[in-house]
Design an enzyme around this catalytic site. Structure first.
Site, PDB file in Angstrom:
ATOM      1  N   ASP A 180      35.444 -46.690  75.988  1.00  0.00           N
ATOM      2  CA  ASP A 180      34.916 -46.474  77.548  1.00  0.00           C
ATOM      3  C   ASP A 180      35.232 -45.168  78.056  1.00  0.00           C
ATOM      4  O   ASP A 180      36.125 -44.595  77.618  1.00  0.00           O
ATOM      5  CB  ASP A 180      35.633 -47.554  78.400  1.00  0.00           C
ATOM      6  CG  ASP A 180      34.719 -47.515  79.726  1.00  0.00           C
ATOM      7  OD1 ASP A 180      33.734 -47.248  79.851  1.00  0.00           O
ATOM      8  OD2 ASP A 180      35.330 -48.685  80.407  1.00  0.00           O
ATOM      9  N   ASN A 191      32.701 -42.669  78.375  1.00  0.00           N
ATOM     10  CA  ASN A 191      31.689 -41.434  77.954  1.00  0.00           C
ATOM     11  C   ASN A 191      31.045 -41.049  79.295  1.00  0.00           C
ATOM     12  O   ASN A 191      30.805 -39.605  79.227  1.00  0.00           O
ATOM     13  CB  ASN A 191      30.781 -41.933  76.977  1.00  0.00           C
ATOM     14  CG  ASN A 191      31.367 -42.441  75.638  1.00  0.00           C
ATOM     15  OD1 ASN A 191      32.565 -42.387  75.446  1.00  0.00           O
ATOM     16  ND2 ASN A 191      30.623 -43.202  74.741  1.00  0.00           N
ATOM     17  N   GLY A 192      30.619 -41.834  80.091  1.00  0.00           N
ATOM     18  CA  GLY A 192      30.022 -41.407  81.234  1.00  0.00           C
ATOM     19  C   GLY A 192      30.703 -40.577  82.082  1.00  0.00           C
ATOM     20  O   GLY A 192      30.103 -39.474  82.458  1.00  0.00           O
ATOM     21  N   ARG A 205      25.025 -38.138  80.776  1.00  0.00           N
ATOM     22  CA  ARG A 205      25.387 -39.263  80.338  1.00  0.00           C
ATOM     23  C   ARG A 205      25.545 -39.134  78.751  1.00  0.00           C
ATOM     24  O   ARG A 205      26.628 -39.638  78.119  1.00  0.00           O
ATOM     25  CB  ARG A 205      25.389 -40.446  80.825  1.00  0.00           C
ATOM     26  CG  ARG A 205      25.670 -40.618  82.329  1.00  0.00           C
ATOM     27  CD  ARG A 205      25.193 -41.857  82.930  1.00  0.00           C
ATOM     28  NE  ARG A 205      25.652 -43.321  82.215  1.00  0.00           N
ATOM     29  CZ  ARG A 205      26.952 -43.751  82.196  1.00  0.00           C
ATOM     30  NH1 ARG A 205      27.720 -43.180  83.001  1.00  0.00           N
ATOM     31  NH2 ARG A 205      27.391 -44.864  81.437  1.00  0.00           N
ATOM     32  N   HIS A 222      28.070 -39.906  75.115  1.00  0.00           N
ATOM     33  CA  HIS A 222      27.953 -40.866  74.139  1.00  0.00           C
ATOM     34  C   HIS A 222      28.068 -39.831  72.702  1.00  0.00           C
ATOM     35  O   HIS A 222      28.527 -40.413  71.915  1.00  0.00           O
ATOM     36  CB  HIS A 222      26.723 -41.443  74.171  1.00  0.00           C
ATOM     37  CG  HIS A 222      26.730 -42.368  75.395  1.00  0.00           C
ATOM     38  ND1 HIS A 222      27.620 -43.241  75.666  1.00  0.00           N
ATOM     39  CD2 HIS A 222      25.661 -42.631  76.307  1.00  0.00           C
ATOM     40  CE1 HIS A 222      27.619 -43.838  76.820  1.00  0.00           C
ATOM     41  NE2 HIS A 222      26.293 -43.786  77.256  1.00  0.00           N
ATOM     42  N   SER A 277      26.994 -53.648  74.410  1.00  0.00           N
ATOM     43  CA  SER A 277      27.111 -54.945  74.599  1.00  0.00           C
ATOM     44  C   SER A 277      25.752 -55.600  75.163  1.00  0.00           C
ATOM     45  O   SER A 277      24.834 -54.879  75.522  1.00  0.00           O
ATOM     46  CB  SER A 277      28.335 -55.084  76.028  1.00  0.00           C
ATOM     47  OG  SER A 277      27.313 -54.656  77.017  1.00  0.00           O
ATOM     48  N   THR A 278      25.795 -56.774  75.114  1.00  0.00           N
ATOM     49  CA  THR A 278      24.600 -57.666  75.517  1.00  0.00           C
ATOM     50  C   THR A 278      24.355 -57.277  76.960  1.00  0.00           C
ATOM     51  O   THR A 278      22.972 -57.415  77.395  1.00  0.00           O
ATOM     52  CB  THR A 278      24.641 -59.113  75.448  1.00  0.00           C
ATOM     53  OG1 THR A 278      25.800 -59.554  75.910  1.00  0.00           O
ATOM     54  CG2 THR A 278      24.461 -59.517  73.840  1.00  0.00           C
ATOM     55  N   ARG A 327      21.255 -50.558  81.684  1.00  0.00           N
ATOM     56  CA  ARG A 327      21.340 -49.148  81.862  1.00  0.00           C
ATOM     57  C   ARG A 327      19.910 -48.497  81.831  1.00  0.00           C
ATOM     58  O   ARG A 327      19.065 -49.003  81.309  1.00  0.00           O
ATOM     59  CB  ARG A 327      22.259 -48.401  80.727  1.00  0.00           C
ATOM     60  CG  ARG A 327      23.597 -48.913  80.913  1.00  0.00           C
ATOM     61  CD  ARG A 327      24.579 -48.164  79.770  1.00  0.00           C
ATOM     62  NE  ARG A 327      26.106 -48.810  79.980  1.00  0.00           N
ATOM     63  CZ  ARG A 327      26.883 -48.170  79.949  1.00  0.00           C
ATOM     64  NH1 ARG A 327      26.894 -46.717  79.634  1.00  0.00           N
ATOM     65  NH2 ARG A 327      28.008 -48.656  80.250  1.00  0.00           N
ATOM     66  N   LEU A 346      38.903 -49.617  54.496  1.00  0.00           N
ATOM     67  CA  LEU A 346      38.747 -50.065  55.905  1.00  0.00           C
ATOM     68  C   LEU A 346      37.041 -50.736  56.072  1.00  0.00           C
ATOM     69  O   LEU A 346      36.462 -50.307  55.411  1.00  0.00           O
ATOM     70  CB  LEU A 346      38.935 -48.952  56.834  1.00  0.00           C
ATOM     71  CG  LEU A 346      38.302 -49.257  58.385  1.00  0.00           C
ATOM     72  CD1 LEU A 346      39.801 -49.550  58.881  1.00  0.00           C
ATOM     73  CD2 LEU A 346      37.916 -48.069  59.068  1.00  0.00           C
ATOM     74  N   SER A 395      35.419 -57.157  79.565  1.00  0.00           N
ATOM     75  CA  SER A 395      34.042 -57.074  79.636  1.00  0.00           C
ATOM     76  C   SER A 395      33.222 -57.870  78.375  1.00  0.00           C
ATOM     77  O   SER A 395      32.498 -57.254  77.492  1.00  0.00           O
ATOM     78  CB  SER A 395      33.628 -55.375  79.510  1.00  0.00           C
ATOM     79  OG  SER A 395      34.184 -54.648  80.481  1.00  0.00           O
TER      80      SER A 395
HETATM   81  C1  FPP Z   1      31.193 -46.995  77.342  1.00  0.00           C
HETATM   82  O1  FPP Z   1      31.044 -45.797  78.131  1.00  0.00           O
HETATM   83  C2  FPP Z   1      30.662 -46.707  76.103  1.00  0.00           C
HETATM   84  C3  FPP Z   1      29.262 -47.228  75.603  1.00  0.00           C
HETATM   85  C4  FPP Z   1      28.563 -48.218  76.320  1.00  0.00           C
HETATM   86  C5  FPP Z   1      28.871 -46.568  74.350  1.00  0.00           C
HETATM   87  C6  FPP Z   1      30.153 -46.516  73.240  1.00  0.00           C
HETATM   88  C7  FPP Z   1      29.340 -45.708  72.225  1.00  0.00           C
HETATM   89  C8  FPP Z   1      29.912 -44.751  71.498  1.00  0.00           C
HETATM   90  C9  FPP Z   1      31.416 -44.246  71.914  1.00  0.00           C
HETATM   91  C10 FPP Z   1      29.437 -43.995  70.460  1.00  0.00           C
HETATM   92  C11 FPP Z   1      29.268 -45.123  69.379  1.00  0.00           C
HETATM   93  C12 FPP Z   1      28.926 -44.422  68.166  1.00  0.00           C
HETATM   94  C13 FPP Z   1      28.475 -45.044  67.084  1.00  0.00           C
HETATM   95  C14 FPP Z   1      28.526 -44.529  65.862  1.00  0.00           C
HETATM   96  C15 FPP Z   1      27.615 -46.356  67.304  1.00  0.00           C
HETATM   97  P1  FPP Z   1      30.404 -45.731  79.425  1.00  0.00           P
HETATM   98  O2  FPP Z   1      29.176 -45.012  79.236  1.00  0.00           O
HETATM   99  O3  FPP Z   1      30.210 -46.892  80.347  1.00  0.00           O
HETATM  100  O4  FPP Z   1      31.400 -44.852  80.313  1.00  0.00           O
HETATM  101  P2  FPP Z   1      31.679 -44.842  81.786  1.00  0.00           P
HETATM  102  O5  FPP Z   1      32.401 -45.965  82.377  1.00  0.00           O
HETATM  103  O6  FPP Z   1      32.365 -43.493  82.261  1.00  0.00           O
HETATM  104  O7  FPP Z   1      30.395 -44.521  82.651  1.00  0.00           O
END
Ligand code: FPP
Length: 258
Positions: A38, A40-41, A51, A55, A83-84, A89, A149, A214
């Site tokens: 969590d 990334n945004g 955003r 990711h 997630s579902t 978004r 793994l 979540s």
């Molecule tokens: C939540 O952060 C993150 C996600 C919904 C996406 C997670 C995906 C990745 C880390 C990349 C995955 C990589 C592969 C290889 C499939 P958020 O966007 O909710 O962040 P925020 O809460 O700060 O807005």
């Protein structure tokens, strides 16, 4: 020109990491680690970036953490990638998230094969775009004989739906005589879940300071140790995984006993 100071700093960091890996492996390492990646945004927002840049950066962290988990001898690493509920978004963000598995596997599949990693996925495949499913299924085929793994992507995964679907299958199997309801116990029920091939997670990590599940692996996390950190996923590094595993090693798991 090669920056010598940078080169030696990297070398030192790499030796330090190897030392930590050796020391951590002296005690039992969690067999299954699950991660809610969590933040990334927020990482992107702090840098005035879109955003999706967060990711993209988060995807690079997946590579580092997979490599380290494999070196530590972790058997399964389950990553909550979509997630579902994430369909809510903006379309542009969803489209990008759906492209990430292709981008990730397009760049790193050869490395995963070489490192003996097996790719798997859990989640509702039917509502995912075919390009996403195809990329993951190709990686699953290409790595099916690997025995290192297991890198298990939770893609379009939701735990409540998973549990409800399991209940429906149990009812159907009871009705058709495949299952006797007196034989239904926790182990049998677990075999109806998307994680039927995996042990329950020993350690759950969630980044970005959010302290909630979540809709992630609600059944499977019953006795899991939780580790939360304020660090945003794109900033998560090997040292944070080491810190989480060390703390796990210092916890006393009693599974309801004394
Ligand atoms: C939540 O952060 C993150 C996600 C919904 C996406 C997670 C995906 C990745 C880390 C990349 C995955 C990589 C592969 C290889 C499939 P958020 O966007 O909710 O962040 P925020 O809460 O700060 O807005």
């Amino acid at each position: 020109m090669l920056d010598k100071r940078k080169f030696w700093k990297k070398q030192d960091e790499s030796y330090e990491l190897q030392d930590q890996i050796i020391s951590i492996k002296k005690q039992p390492v969690p067999s299954h680690i699950a991660i809610i990646m969590d933040g990334n945004g927020r990482w992107a927002k702090k840098r005035a970036l879109p955003r999706i840049a967060g990711h993209h950066e988060g995807m690079k962290v997946v590579r580092k953490i997979t490599k380290l988990a494999n070196e530590l001898g972790v058997k399964t690493l389950t990553l909550y990638a979509f997630s579902t509920e994430n369909w809510k978004r903006p379309k542009m963000e969803v489209d990008y998230l759906m492209k990430l598995p292709e981008e990730f596997l397009g760049s790193f599949l050869p490395e995963l094969i070489e490192e003996n990693v097996r790719v798997e996925m859990m989640g509702y495949r039917d509502s995912l775009p075919s390009h996403t499913v195809n990329a993951v299924e190709k990686a699953m085929r290409d790595t099916q004989n690997n025995n290192g793994l297991v890198l298990n992507f939770a893609l379009n995964y939701g735990s409540r739906s998973e549990i409800l679907d399991a209940v429906k299958s149990v009812l159907n199997d009871c009705k058709s005589g495949i299952l006797n309801e007196n034989e239904l116990n926790e182990e049998v029920f677990s075999s109806y879940l998307m994680t039927s091939k995996h042990e329950d997670p020993d350690l759950l990590i969630r980044t970005s300071g959010e302290i909630r599940l979540s809709n992630f692996m609600l059944w499977q996390l019953a006795y899991t140790e939780f580790w939360f950190t304020e660090v945003l996923w794109p900033d998560f590094s090997e040292k944070h995984l080491i810190e989480a595993v060390r703390e796990f090693q210092n916890r006393q798991r009693r599974f309801g006993g004394v």
